[in-house]
Design an enzyme around this catalytic site. Structure first.
Site, short mmCIF file in Angstrom:
data_model
loop_
_atom_site.label_atom_id
_atom_site.label_comp_id
_atom_site.label_asym_id
_atom_site.label_seq_id
_atom_site.Cartn_x
_atom_site.Cartn_y
_atom_site.Cartn_z
N ASN A 9 -51.29 -42.68 51.02
CA ASN A 9 -52.48 -43.18 50.31
C ASN A 9 -51.96 -43.99 49.13
OD1 ASN A 9 -54.79 -43.62 48.85
ND2 ASN A 9 -55.14 -41.47 48.32
N TRP A 10 -52.00 -45.31 49.30
CA TRP A 10 -51.40 -46.18 48.28
C TRP A 10 -52.25 -46.27 47.01
CZ3 TRP A 10 -49.47 -51.09 51.47
CH2 TRP A 10 -48.48 -50.67 52.37
N LYS A 11 -53.49 -45.82 47.10
CA LYS A 11 -54.42 -45.91 45.95
C LYS A 11 -54.48 -47.36 45.45
CE LYS A 11 -53.65 -41.07 45.12
NZ LYS A 11 -53.77 -39.93 44.23
N HIS A 94 -62.35 -38.51 48.80
CA HIS A 94 -61.15 -38.24 48.00
C HIS A 94 -61.59 -37.76 46.61
CE1 HIS A 94 -57.55 -38.79 45.64
NE2 HIS A 94 -56.87 -38.73 46.78
N GLU A 96 -60.65 -38.41 43.75
CA GLU A 96 -60.81 -39.46 42.73
C GLU A 96 -62.16 -40.18 42.91
OE1 GLU A 96 -56.99 -41.27 43.46
OE2 GLU A 96 -56.07 -39.46 42.64
N GLU A 166 -56.87 -31.00 49.59
CA GLU A 166 -56.14 -31.53 48.44
C GLU A 166 -56.64 -30.84 47.18
OE1 GLU A 166 -54.48 -35.70 49.12
OE2 GLU A 166 -56.58 -35.98 48.64
N GLY A 172 -51.21 -35.85 41.96
CA GLY A 172 -50.58 -36.71 40.96
C GLY A 172 -50.06 -35.96 39.75
N SER A 211 -49.14 -33.93 45.49
CA SER A 211 -47.73 -33.94 45.09
C SER A 211 -46.77 -33.56 46.22
CB SER A 211 -47.51 -33.05 43.86
OG SER A 211 -48.25 -33.56 42.76
N GLY A 232 -49.77 -39.37 48.22
CA GLY A 232 -50.12 -40.45 47.29
C GLY A 232 -48.87 -41.08 46.71
N GLY A 233 -48.51 -40.68 45.49
CA GLY A 233 -47.41 -41.29 44.75
C GLY A 233 -46.15 -41.51 45.59
#
Ligand code: PGA
Length: 248
Positions: A9-11, A94, A96, A166, A172, A211, A232-233
């Site tokens: 997930n590149w966000k 998600h 966010e 999640e 994150g 994470s 993600g990251g």
């Protein structure tokens, strides 16, 4: 046996060139794998990344999808558009989106239904905040998030959907749920699905997100009810993400 799925997930990161370089490195470095690999990229780069991934098995996903089919919804991107551009997956709900952009269990359920109508596979994200966990409300929150979608779409819809657990406190933050903490909730989710359909519960992929890194992926993915990860990251670095992909 469920196929594993590792999804990046590149966000909202990088530009077209960064994304294409990353996609190229993934396509070249993946090699032969049993598991499915996908990347969820910003809407505007979907077609640019699709072109780079064209001859690779890596699937394309979007990070959201409109809760309406079409019409006067300025700024939205419909499931038809995603299907048209070649997206196989769309994240829905998600955390966010839920916390910063007002997504509710109801709008998430609508997004899920819209995606499925166009054969875009929804990846339903669920998970509790730290406060909810500390109040022992994890299962209740996950129940509400799941039930809103089951009520709207029916349990059969999960024959062609993915669930991502999640925990919000792990996203994150560098704080991963322990293997046992994650497994406990994954098992709970699968049992909740099984109460309505054992066949679908046996089949549905439940990913862990929060994470995930090259050094913790293997142990998480080894848990019986964890079928892969939403990353993600760590998905922004080709080498690290490929390591995660190979941790299954
Ligand atoms: P993270 O993000 O891996 O950076 O924690 C996961 C996600 O938000 O899907």
């Amino acid at each position: 046996m469920r196929q594993s799925l590792i999804m990046g997930n590149w966000k909202m990161n990088g530009n077209l060139q960064d994304g294409q370089q990353l996609a190229k490195a993934l396509a070249e470095g993946l090699g032969e794998v049993q598991q499915e690999v996908a990347v969820c990229v910003p809407f505007v780069y979907l077609s640019g990344i699709r072109d780079v991934l064209a001859s690779s098995p890596i699937a394309l996903g979007a990070q959201n999808v409109a809760d309406q089919a079409s019409g006067a919804y300025t700024g939205e991107v419909s499931a038809t558009m995603l299907a048209d551009i070649g997206a196989k997956y769309a994240l829905v709900g998600h955390s966010e989106r839920r916390s910063y952009y007002g997504d509710t269990n109801q709008t998430v359920a609508n997004r899920f239904c819209q995606a499925q109508k166009q054969n875009v596979i929804p990846v339903l994200c669920v998970g509790e905040t730290l406060e909810e966990r500390e109040q022992d409300r994890t299962f209740q929150v996950v129940d509400e998030q799941l039930d809103a979608v089951i009520d709207a779409a029916g349990i059969e819809a999960f024959a062609n959907a993915v669930i991502a657990y999640e925990p919000v406190w792990a996203i994150g933050t560098g704080k991963t749920a322990s293997d046992d903490q994650a497994q406990e909730v994954h098992k709970y989710i699968r049992e909740r699905i099984a109460a309505r359909s054992q066949a679908i519960a046996d089949k549905v992929q439940i990913l862990y997100g929060g994470s995930v890194k090259a050094d913790n992926a293997k142990a998480l993915f080894a848990m019986p009810d964890i079928d892969g990860g939403l990353v993600g990251g760590a998905s922004l670095d080709a080498k690290g993400f490929l390591q995660i992909c190979h941790s299954v």
